[in-house]
Design an enzyme around this catalytic site. Structure first.
Site, PDB file in Angstrom:
ATOM      1  CB  THR A  10      -0.952   0.046   1.229  1.00 43.00           C
ATOM      2  OG1 THR A  10      -0.152  -0.078   2.400  1.00 43.00           O
ATOM      3  CG2 THR A  10      -1.975  -1.070   1.181  1.00 43.00           C
ATOM      4  N   GLY A  11       2.150   1.131   0.036  1.00 45.68           N
ATOM      5  CA  GLY A  11       3.010   2.324   0.055  1.00 45.68           C
ATOM      6  C   GLY A  11       3.206   2.910  -1.340  1.00 45.68           C
ATOM      7  CD  GLN A  12       6.961   7.262  -3.776  1.00 45.80           C
ATOM      8  OE1 GLN A  12       6.730   8.446  -3.942  1.00 45.80           O
ATOM      9  NE2 GLN A  12       8.175   6.798  -3.512  1.00 45.80           N
ATOM     10  CG  ASP A  13       8.811   2.719  -3.675  1.00 47.60           C
ATOM     11  OD1 ASP A  13       8.466   3.823  -4.125  1.00 47.60           O
ATOM     12  OD2 ASP A  13       9.897   2.529  -3.092  1.00 47.60           O
ATOM     13  CB  ALA A  78       6.762  -4.354   4.321  1.00 50.49           C
ATOM     14  CB  SER A  81       8.868   4.017   4.512  1.00 55.53           C
ATOM     15  OG  SER A  81       7.928   4.961   4.963  1.00 55.53           O
ATOM     16  CB  SER A 126      17.610   2.818   2.043  1.00 58.65           C
ATOM     17  OG  SER A 126      17.864   4.172   2.332  1.00 58.65           O
ATOM     18  CD  GLU A 128      19.416   8.108   5.038  1.00 56.86           C
ATOM     19  OE1 GLU A 128      20.284   8.059   5.926  1.00 56.86           O
ATOM     20  OE2 GLU A 128      19.059   9.163   4.481  1.00 56.86           O
ATOM     21  CE1 TYR A 150      13.890   3.252   5.990  1.00 57.99           C
ATOM     22  CE2 TYR A 150      15.854   4.251   5.080  1.00 57.99           C
ATOM     23  CZ  TYR A 150      14.655   3.600   4.897  1.00 57.99           C
ATOM     24  OH  TYR A 150      14.239   3.298   3.632  1.00 57.99           O
TER      25      TYR A 150
END
Ligand code: GDP
Length: 321
Positions: A10-13, A78, A81, A126, A128, A150
């Site tokens: 359900t997220g952006q990606d 998931a 984020s 990521s 990060e 994160y």
């Protein structure tokens, strides 16, 4: 028909990935969290997607889901984020963005070994993981040295991806640099800016309160990054891939471009810095070198920085009616 299991659907990606996989004729299974308000929307938009309610924190539940679906491709999008949220919930970030990945990888290897069918896994990693990087731009050989919760959780998942690849699972760790779209939530600086710019453009009043204006990020177009994930899933054996544009811009430049789109040239008048949005530690500059993704996966970004800003502002202007 190929079967894909997508976590974080359900997220952006996740939402762009579902669009893409359905277009490609793939049978899509999505893992959702109980009580996720976006699930209803997804059910309406794509009734053909098989939704499974499983908690990322539930290790045995993850194993059962992967066994049941027995996917050809497993995309793990998931987790927590955003860096900002990870400072508020560091332990939960480790659990959902780190340990859950270990469970998914182990479950995928079990399915591969028990069925004799190859399972490809794509981990949404990521930039990060690089923290304060020792080289510019960053590539697959840059030292993994995170500086926030994160990044640390993603670094663990990145290492586990390599470990399971060496056990014979085709795992790709796609090291995604920032990627934006009109589906980005306003917890991220880009959408926060484009929503505010749209309002200022319409009302001629207001301000944008921001943290570090000098932070520089490599901002790309989210659907391009989803294309990279799909290419990685189809790449035999998997691998590590930096997915980035190779260009870097500051938060101030983003704000200036967004306000310019609504006809405002003196951007500094509309932007205020607020210490509440300054992070305890913040990576000064992230910029990726996507040479390997280009050469091995045939991937290239399709939208420039300005085009990304314009698409987001235009969408927010339209939302205001
Ligand atoms: P991130 O790179 O995944 O943390 O994505 P964000 O969009 O949340 O942040 C990108 C950069 O914008 C970081 O360096 C933030 O410190 C900086 N930034 C400056 N002001 C803000 C703000 O008001 N909100 C957020 N989220 N980030 C901000």
């Amino acid at each position: 028909m190929s079967v894909a299991l997508v976590t974080g659907v359900t997220g952006q990606d996740g939402s762009y990935l579902v669009d893409r996989l359905l277009e490609d004729g793939v049978e899509v299974h999505g893992m959702v969290r109980a009580g996720d308000p976006s699930t209803g929307q997804l059910r309406t938009a794509h009734p053909q997607v098989h939704l499974h309610e499983t908690d990322l924190a539930d290790g045995p539940g993850l194993h059962q889901l992967v066994r049941e679906v027995a996917p050809d491709q497993l995309f793990n999008l998931a987790g927590i984020s955003s860096v900002a949220t990870s400072w508020e919930q560091p332990g939960l970030t480790g659990l959902l963005s780190g340990l859950a990945v270990a469970e998914l990888l182990a479950a995928a290897l079990d399915v591969q070994e028990s069925t004799g069918r190859l399972v490809a896994v794509v981990q949404a990693s990521s930039a990060e993981i690089f923290g304060e990087p020792d080289r510019v731009p960053q590539d697959e050989a840059t030292a993994v040295r995170p500086t926030n919760p994160y990044g640390a959780a993603k670094a663990y998942a990145h290492h586990m991806s390599g470990i399971y690849r060496s056990r014979g699972l085709a795992v790709s760790s796609c090291i995604l640099f920032n990627h934006e779209s009109p589906r980005r939530p306003p917890a991220f600086v880009t959408r926060k800016i484009t929503q505010a710019a749209a309002r200022i453009g319409r009302e001629g009043t207001g301000e944008i309160a921001l943290g570090n204006l000098d932070a520089r990020r490599d901002w790309g177009w989210a659907p391009d990054y989803v294309d990279a994930l799909v290419r990685a899933a189809n790449h035999p054996g998997g691998g590590d891939f930096v997915v980035a544009t190779g260009e870097t811009h500051s938060v101030a430049e983003f704000a200036a471009a967004a306000l310019a789109r609504v006809g405002i040239v003196d951007w500094e008048r509309w932007v205020r810095t607020d210490p509440a949005f300054v992070r305890p530690t913040d990576t000064a500059q992230l910029v990726g070198d996507p040479t390997r993704a280009r050469e091995v996966l045939g991937w290239t970004p399709t939208r420039s920085f300005t085009e990304v800003v314009h698409a987001m502002v235009d969408h927010d202007v339209q939302l205001l009616g």
